[in-house]
Design a protein around this motif. Structure first.
Motif, short mmCIF file in Angstrom:
data_model
loop_
_atom_site.label_atom_id
_atom_site.label_comp_id
_atom_site.label_asym_id
_atom_site.label_seq_id
_atom_site.Cartn_x
_atom_site.Cartn_y
_atom_site.Cartn_z
N LEU A 262 -15.95 2.25 -8.07
CA LEU A 262 -15.17 3.48 -7.98
C LEU A 262 -14.46 3.57 -6.64
O LEU A 262 -13.27 3.92 -6.56
N PHE A 263 -15.18 3.28 -5.56
CA PHE A 263 -14.63 3.41 -4.21
C PHE A 263 -13.41 2.50 -4.02
O PHE A 263 -12.36 2.94 -3.54
N GLU A 264 -13.55 1.26 -4.43
CA GLU A 264 -12.47 0.29 -4.18
C GLU A 264 -11.32 0.42 -5.18
O GLU A 264 -10.14 0.30 -4.79
N ASP A 265 -11.64 0.65 -6.44
CA ASP A 265 -10.61 0.58 -7.49
C ASP A 265 -9.95 1.91 -7.79
O ASP A 265 -8.85 1.93 -8.36
N SER A 266 -10.59 3.02 -7.41
CA SER A 266 -10.03 4.32 -7.77
C SER A 266 -9.87 5.25 -6.56
O SER A 266 -8.79 5.80 -6.34
N PHE A 267 -10.93 5.41 -5.76
CA PHE A 267 -10.86 6.38 -4.66
C PHE A 267 -9.90 5.93 -3.56
O PHE A 267 -9.04 6.72 -3.12
N LEU A 268 -10.03 4.71 -3.08
CA LEU A 268 -9.14 4.26 -2.01
C LEU A 268 -7.67 4.27 -2.45
O LEU A 268 -6.81 4.75 -1.68
N PRO A 269 -7.33 3.77 -3.65
CA PRO A 269 -5.93 3.89 -4.08
C PRO A 269 -5.46 5.34 -4.14
O PRO A 269 -4.31 5.64 -3.79
N TRP A 270 -6.33 6.25 -4.59
CA TRP A 270 -5.97 7.67 -4.62
C TRP A 270 -5.70 8.19 -3.22
O TRP A 270 -4.74 8.95 -3.00
N MET A 271 -6.51 7.82 -2.26
CA MET A 271 -6.30 8.26 -0.88
C MET A 271 -4.97 7.76 -0.34
O MET A 271 -4.28 8.48 0.40
N THR A 272 -4.57 6.54 -0.69
CA THR A 272 -3.27 6.04 -0.21
C THR A 272 -2.11 6.80 -0.83
O THR A 272 -1.03 6.86 -0.24
N ARG A 273 -2.32 7.38 -2.01
CA ARG A 273 -1.27 8.20 -2.62
C ARG A 273 -1.26 9.61 -2.05
O ARG A 273 -0.21 10.23 -1.92
N GLN A 274 -2.43 10.14 -1.72
CA GLN A 274 -2.53 11.51 -1.22
C GLN A 274 -2.27 11.62 0.28
O GLN A 274 -1.64 12.58 0.73
N PHE A 275 -2.76 10.68 1.05
CA PHE A 275 -2.69 10.76 2.51
C PHE A 275 -2.27 9.42 3.12
O PHE A 275 -2.99 8.84 3.95
N PRO A 276 -1.09 8.90 2.75
CA PRO A 276 -0.70 7.57 3.26
C PRO A 276 -0.52 7.54 4.77
O PRO A 276 -0.81 6.52 5.42
N ASP A 277 -0.02 8.64 5.36
CA ASP A 277 0.22 8.64 6.81
C ASP A 277 -1.10 8.67 7.59
O ASP A 277 -1.15 8.24 8.75
N GLU A 278 -2.15 9.19 6.98
CA GLU A 278 -3.43 9.33 7.67
C GLU A 278 -4.34 8.13 7.47
O GLU A 278 -5.01 7.70 8.43
N VAL A 279 -4.42 7.60 6.26
CA VAL A 279 -5.38 6.53 6.00
C VAL A 279 -4.72 5.19 5.70
O VAL A 279 -5.41 4.16 5.64
N GLY A 280 -3.41 5.17 5.52
CA GLY A 280 -2.71 3.92 5.21
C GLY A 280 -2.10 3.96 3.83
O GLY A 280 -2.55 4.69 2.94
N SER A 281 -1.08 3.16 3.64
CA SER A 281 -0.36 3.14 2.37
C SER A 281 -0.81 2.03 1.44
O SER A 281 -0.33 1.93 0.32
N THR A 282 -1.75 1.20 1.89
CA THR A 282 -2.31 0.16 1.04
C THR A 282 -3.83 0.29 1.03
O THR A 282 -4.43 0.88 1.95
N VAL A 283 -4.44 -0.26 -0.01
CA VAL A 283 -5.89 -0.21 -0.11
C VAL A 283 -6.53 -0.94 1.07
O VAL A 283 -7.56 -0.50 1.61
N GLU A 284 -5.94 -2.02 1.48
CA GLU A 284 -6.49 -2.79 2.61
C GLU A 284 -6.48 -1.96 3.89
O GLU A 284 -7.46 -1.96 4.66
#
Length: 571
Positions: A262-284
């Motif tokens: 869940l963390f790698e495949d769903s949550f991190l991608p969601w965070m990059t869509r919601q907060f790209p400037d804060e956490v990054g625009s890619t999963v990596e």
């Protein structure tokens, strides 16, 4: 001895069903005979119902401490609730939120409000299972864990594989197991005993069969009730399930894998869509920044273990929003910035503000990394009392595995699933549980299978999809509704999914059980479409993915969060 007890119960149950009528109390024989003449006295419930929930009435049921020896005369009380049907009575339907150790008497009122069609036909019944006390009333059974038996360190990191670190980690599960096993009531807080309580409740309600909805551990309880009392089991909905044909503890042992997924495949991608400037625009980038946040909070007095736990068991929309707040604050702290503006500008701002006030005690504009770090800091006093039912059931239903087995599990899972893999095998109290089960729990018999519907989210981080699928494959005739791309724990009634709700209601209200089918998941918080994720669900959904119609109503969101939280592990 155990087989003869089960046989006597089955014989008694068969005698109850005579052309659909319940035998009068005076004709009851077997272990229930001394308890079947109770009169249920319905009174106002002691708990405060949720806003918008339908009002319920409550009653106390006297049950023997030990159904294997009811003649001893040692009794307990179990609290039940009822929200009566508004239309033609189709039967009674008992609902259980899981745990094990969750109280359920407030749940029927919320379910009635969320599903008026169901409420029209069924008396909705809640239960605070034995050992859980009475919601709003008498206290649950707890295990008193001496604080001096616990680690006093507040910087534990399960990635540290030194002998000292491992020794500190296992102090807590050892102390919890020893404290709970020393409780006199612990041997009688089991699924076998609770299933017998349910059978007595069915009789006292005057029903020939008992219909059921169970979430999470509630799927195990429901399946075992149907296995012990197949003639009494009505329509059974098992939502977000365990492998009820296998081992209950396997559901807990699978946590590292399903939470990492869940963390790698769903949550991190969601965070990059919601907060790209804060956490990054890619999963990596997001993954790297998450690690930086972990290091920052460690310098602020929050143990890495506590930080990791914030991102496990994220089975509700509220837990996702909480995870987002902690993540953004962690990265902001690592960068020496104040991330409050970014959170306030998000579409999630209203939910974030409410969460900030309830979880951290400040409005969103005042939320800082320091505030979050203090709230997440470890306090050994938090571990002084633990719910007895949680561990008595989880560790007492079946034979447990050893401390060395769990330590090897930690060594295997850690490199693959670092979010929780290092920690889980070092934190399981069942690894120190020495008491043998007193009763056997049978598998679901073939004659019950066509009354069972399993519902399961594909990315559920608390009871993995593969656990439910394994149970269905081992129980020919059971059907399963899969929910594609869903990361939530508890699908029916409280996730706002019309496909799931429709299929379950057709089964319960119209007596037409769907075959194996797939529903689309609902959009994640702040989004209007579902972002597909590769996973174990291979069949196409029965309808196209839909846009979000509105924010999940507060009542539904709060119950979804409750179901997720009560089925989460305790650190």
């Amino acid at each position: 001895m155990r087989r003869s007890t089960v046989g006597a119960v089955l014989a008694f149950t068969s005698a109850l069903v005579l052309t659909g009528a319940v035998v009068p109390a005076g004709a009851v024989t077997g272990p229930f005979a001394g308890y079947a003449d109770q009169q249920l006295t319905w009174e106002p419930c002691p708990f405060t119902p949720a806003e918008d929930a339908k009002p319920a009435e409550c009653a106390l049921v006297t049950v023997p401490r030990d159904w294997a020896a009811p003649e001893t005369g040692r009794n307990l009380q179990v609290s039940i609730s009822r929200v009566a049907a508004t239309g033609e009575h189709l039967g009674s339907l008992l609902v259980n939120p899981g745990g094990p150790s969750a109280q359920g008497t407030s749940l029927p009122g919320s379910l009635a409000a969320a599903q008026p069609t169901l409420h029209e036909g069924y008396d909705l019944i809640g239960m605070d299972p034995r050992g859980t006390g009475q919601e709003g009333g008498f206290a649950p059974e707890t295990c008193e864990v001496p604080v001096d038996r616990l680690s006093q360190r507040t910087d534990l990191d399960a990635r540290d594989r030194s002998a000292d670190s491992i020794a500190e980690h296992v102090k807590q599960p050892r102390a919890v197991a020893e404290a709970c096993q020393s409780e006199a009531l612990a041997p009688f807080l089991t699924t076998w005993q609770t299933a017998h309580d349910m059978e007595l409740i069915r009789h006292l309600l005057g029903e020939s069969t008992l219909n059921y909805i169970g979430y999470s551990y509630g799927t195990w309880l429901g399946a075992k009730y149907a296995s012990l009392f197949p003639d009494s089991a009505g329509k059974m909905v098992l939502d977000s399930g365990t492998d009820f044909q296998g081992r209950l503890q396997a559901a807990f042992e699978d946590w590292p894998r399903i939470n990492q997924r869940l963390f790698e495949d769903s949550f991190l991608p969601w965070m990059t869509r919601q907060f790209p400037d804060e956490v990054g625009s890619t999963v990596e980038e997001a993954a790297a920044n998450w690690e930086r946040g972990r290091e920052f909070f460690a310098t602020m007095g929050t143990s890495p273990n506590s930080y990791d736990m914030m991102f496990t068991g994220m089975g509700s929309q509220l837990r996702w929003i909480l995870g987002a707040a902690v993540f953004v604050q962690a990265v902001g702290g690592a960068d020496g910035e104040d991330p409050a503006t970014a959170l306030a500008d998000s579409e999630l701002a209203p939910a974030l503000d409410e969460l900030s006030r309830s979880r951290f005690g400040v409005q969103l504009a005042e939320l800082t990394p320091d505030v979050v770090a203090r709230a997440l800091a470890d306090d050994p006093e938090d571990y002084q009392q633990v719910p007895a039912t949680r561990y008595a059931v989880a560790c007492g239903d079946q034979v447990t595995r050893s401390e060395s087995w769990y330590r090897r599990l930690s060594d295997r899972q850690g490199p693959q699933y670092p979010l929780n893999g290092w920690a889980y095998g070092l934190s399981e109290p069942c690894s120190f549980w020495s008491d043998e089960p007193r009763q056997e729990l049978p598998e679901l018999p073939e004659e019950v299978a066509d009354r069972v519907l399993v519902v399961q989210g594909e990315l559920d981080p608390q009871t993995g999809y593969e656990q439910a699928r394994s149970a269905v494959r081992a129980a020919p005739g059971v059907s399963m509704v899969s929910v594609d791309d869903s990361p939530f724990h508890g699908q029916y009634a409280f996730d706002g999914n019309p496909c799931v709700d429709g299929m379950v209601n057709v089964f319960l209200v119209n007596n037409s059980r769907p075959g194996n089918a797939t529903c689309p998941g609902t959009p994640l918080p702040g989004e209007t479409e579902v972002h597909p994720v590769p996973g174990p669900v291979r069949t196409a959904a029965v309808q196209p993915m839909r846009a979000a119609e509105a924010e999940l109503p507060e009542l539904l969101a709060s119950v979804q969060a409750m179901i997720s939280d009560v089925n989460a592990p305790r650190r």
